[in-house]
Design an enzyme around this catalytic site. Structure first.
Site, PDB file in Angstrom:
ATOM      1  CE  LYS A  12       0.925   1.154   4.514  1.00 53.39           C
ATOM      2  NZ  LYS A  12       1.679   2.314   4.968  1.00 53.39           N
ATOM      3  CG  ASP A 139      -0.928  -0.085   8.218  1.00 50.65           C
ATOM      4  OD1 ASP A 139      -1.753   0.735   8.662  1.00 50.65           O
ATOM      5  OD2 ASP A 139       0.245   0.213   7.910  1.00 50.65           O
TER       6      ASP A 139
HETATM    7  P1  ATP Z   1       3.807  -0.280   7.842  1.00 44.12           P
HETATM    8  O1  ATP Z   1       3.843   0.337   6.493  1.00 44.12           O
HETATM    9  O2  ATP Z   1       2.591  -1.148   8.071  1.00 44.12           O
HETATM   10  O3  ATP Z   1       4.095   0.637   8.966  1.00 44.12           O
HETATM   11  P2  ATP Z   1       6.344  -1.384   7.153  1.00 44.12           P
HETATM   12  O4  ATP Z   1       6.053  -1.752   5.734  1.00 44.12           O
HETATM   13  O5  ATP Z   1       7.115  -0.130   7.403  1.00 44.12           O
HETATM   14  O6  ATP Z   1       4.992  -1.361   7.935  1.00 44.12           O
HETATM   15  P3  ATP Z   1       7.038  -4.107   7.650  1.00 44.12           P
HETATM   16  O7  ATP Z   1       7.674  -4.543   6.377  1.00 44.12           O
HETATM   17  O8  ATP Z   1       5.664  -4.555   7.915  1.00 44.12           O
HETATM   18  O9  ATP Z   1       7.134  -2.536   7.836  1.00 44.12           O
HETATM   19  O10 ATP Z   1       8.028  -4.605   8.815  1.00 44.12           O
HETATM   20  C1  ATP Z   1       8.136  -3.983  10.057  1.00 44.12           C
HETATM   21  C2  ATP Z   1       8.886  -4.922  11.000  1.00 44.12           C
HETATM   22  O11 ATP Z   1       8.016  -6.013  11.314  1.00 44.12           O
HETATM   23  C3  ATP Z   1      10.124  -5.546  10.405  1.00 44.12           C
HETATM   24  O12 ATP Z   1      11.271  -4.828  10.744  1.00 44.12           O
HETATM   25  C4  ATP Z   1      10.147  -6.958  10.968  1.00 44.12           C
HETATM   26  O13 ATP Z   1      11.033  -7.041  12.071  1.00 44.12           O
HETATM   27  C5  ATP Z   1       8.739  -7.212  11.492  1.00 44.12           C
HETATM   28  N1  ATP Z   1       8.024  -8.304  10.782  1.00 44.12           N
HETATM   29  C6  ATP Z   1       7.282  -9.237  11.341  1.00 44.12           C
HETATM   30  N2  ATP Z   1       6.748 -10.051  10.424  1.00 44.12           N
HETATM   31  C7  ATP Z   1       7.158  -9.635   9.238  1.00 44.12           C
HETATM   32  C8  ATP Z   1       6.934 -10.070   7.904  1.00 44.12           C
HETATM   33  N3  ATP Z   1       6.185 -11.139   7.614  1.00 44.12           N
HETATM   34  N4  ATP Z   1       7.498  -9.368   6.925  1.00 44.12           N
HETATM   35  C9  ATP Z   1       8.242  -8.277   7.196  1.00 44.12           C
HETATM   36  N5  ATP Z   1       8.510  -7.838   8.433  1.00 44.12           N
HETATM   37  C10 ATP Z   1       7.964  -8.500   9.452  1.00 44.12           C
END
Ligand code: ATP
Length: 308
Positions: A12, A139
């Protein structure tokens, strides 16, 4: 079912992220306008004796393989509700940047839920799946629903939005991620430092922009570009000042809008059409201000099962 089941789930971008003051429970009220875009993770569920996670992809080494993985938590939550053992091997083919502000972990949770529901034949209703998603993270319901939606509360109370066309995007993926809680803390710190206060009484209630909702409905990229906003952008730039050069490189190359995606550090660029997106992507790649450049579009559908 004993055959593997695969779910495909989009990333997203937040075209509006209005952040209210810090609530006593540590969350912030949001007006969060999500758009699902065509970068996808795939989660494949295969029967196994215990819950096990494997991950492939460029950022695989940054993804936890234990019970803290959001896909593992989603599978465990579904199994617990239905009184069954969460015996499943979840393999995540990761294309969404990790900790990039594009809801990659949320996508994997939504994908794991759908795939396990089919594998275990738990026949969870849409409402039950959405409830499990909301319990796991703000989210995650949107990853299931996709398209475009307004999120209120912490972002989990979703209203689907109409869109009148396809929007063309370029994403500049940064080296290394940003922690979402750290970016919210920096947002609060900057608000305190500016003298205005960071509490719920100090910050106006977040409201969706009518101009933005109208632009989505009409499919007008120029109007959408004029209306996009992200209250977390100053905090992401404060923690990662180099992002300013990335944003400038995209703007100089003709992007209609340049903004940090969610909590960052991925930067999102809205382009007039596919040709303009190619030009923006080429300029960003040549600028040396990011790790990878991706071209895609949205809205796209939310999590769905695919033939493996
Ligand atoms: P958002 O946009 O929802 O704030 P994001 O995209 O910035 O999230 P994610 O990729 O969801 O961040 O990852 C955030 C943290 O969650 C990572 O640093 C990781 O340690 C943890 N995590 C747990 N499960 C997962 C997964 N399946 N994939 C990626 N990260 C994960």
């Amino acid at each position: 079912m004993t055959r593997p089941v695969t779910a495909r789930v989009p990333a997203k971008v937040n075209v509006q992220l209005a952040v209210g003051g810090l609530r006593p429970d540590g969350f912030h009220d949001l007006a969060n306008v999500f758009l699902a875009v065509g970068l996808h993770d795939e989660v494949t569920a295969t029967p196994a004796d215990t819950l096990r996670i494997t991950v492939e992809g460029a950022d695989a080494d940054q993804v936890p393989l234990d019970h803290t993985n959001l896909a593992a938590r989603a599978a465990a939550a579904l199994a617990e509700r239905h009184g069954i053992e969460p015996g499943v091997h979840l393999h995540i083919a990761k294309d969404i940047p990790v900790a990039g502000g594009m809801a990659g972990g949320s996508a994997d949770a939504a994908g794991a839920l759908l795939a396990c529901d089919a594998l275990w034949d738990t026949k969870a209703s849409r409402d039950e799946l959405l409830q499990i998603c909301a319990d796991l993270g703000s989210d995650i319901p949107f990853s299931l629903v996709g398209g475009a939606a307004l999120g209120r509360g912490r972002g989990e109370l979703l209203t689907p939005l109409e869109t009148g066309g396809t929007f063309h995007w370029v994403f500049a993926v940064a080296d290394g991620g940003l922690s979402t809680p750290a970016v919210y803390r920096e947002c609060d710190r900057l608000r305190e430092a500016s003298g205005g206060g960071a509490g719920a009484a100090d910050v106006p209630d977040p409201e969706p922009s009518q101009a933005l909702l109208d632009a989505l409905r009409s499919g007008d990229a120029t109007a959408l570009a004029a209306a996009v906003s992200n209250d977390l952008q100053p905090a992401a730039l404060s923690l990662r000042p180099a992002l300013a050069a990335t944003l400038r490189a995209g703007a100089d190359a003709g992007a209609l809008a340049s903004l940090v995606s969610g909590s960052g550090p991925t930067c999102a660029f809205l382009a007039k059409d596919p040709e303009a997106a190619q030009a923006v992507a080429a300029a960003l790649a040549a600028s040396g201000t990011c790790r990878t450049v991706r071209i895609t579009s949205g809205p796209v559908p939310g999590a769905r099962l695919v033939d493996a």
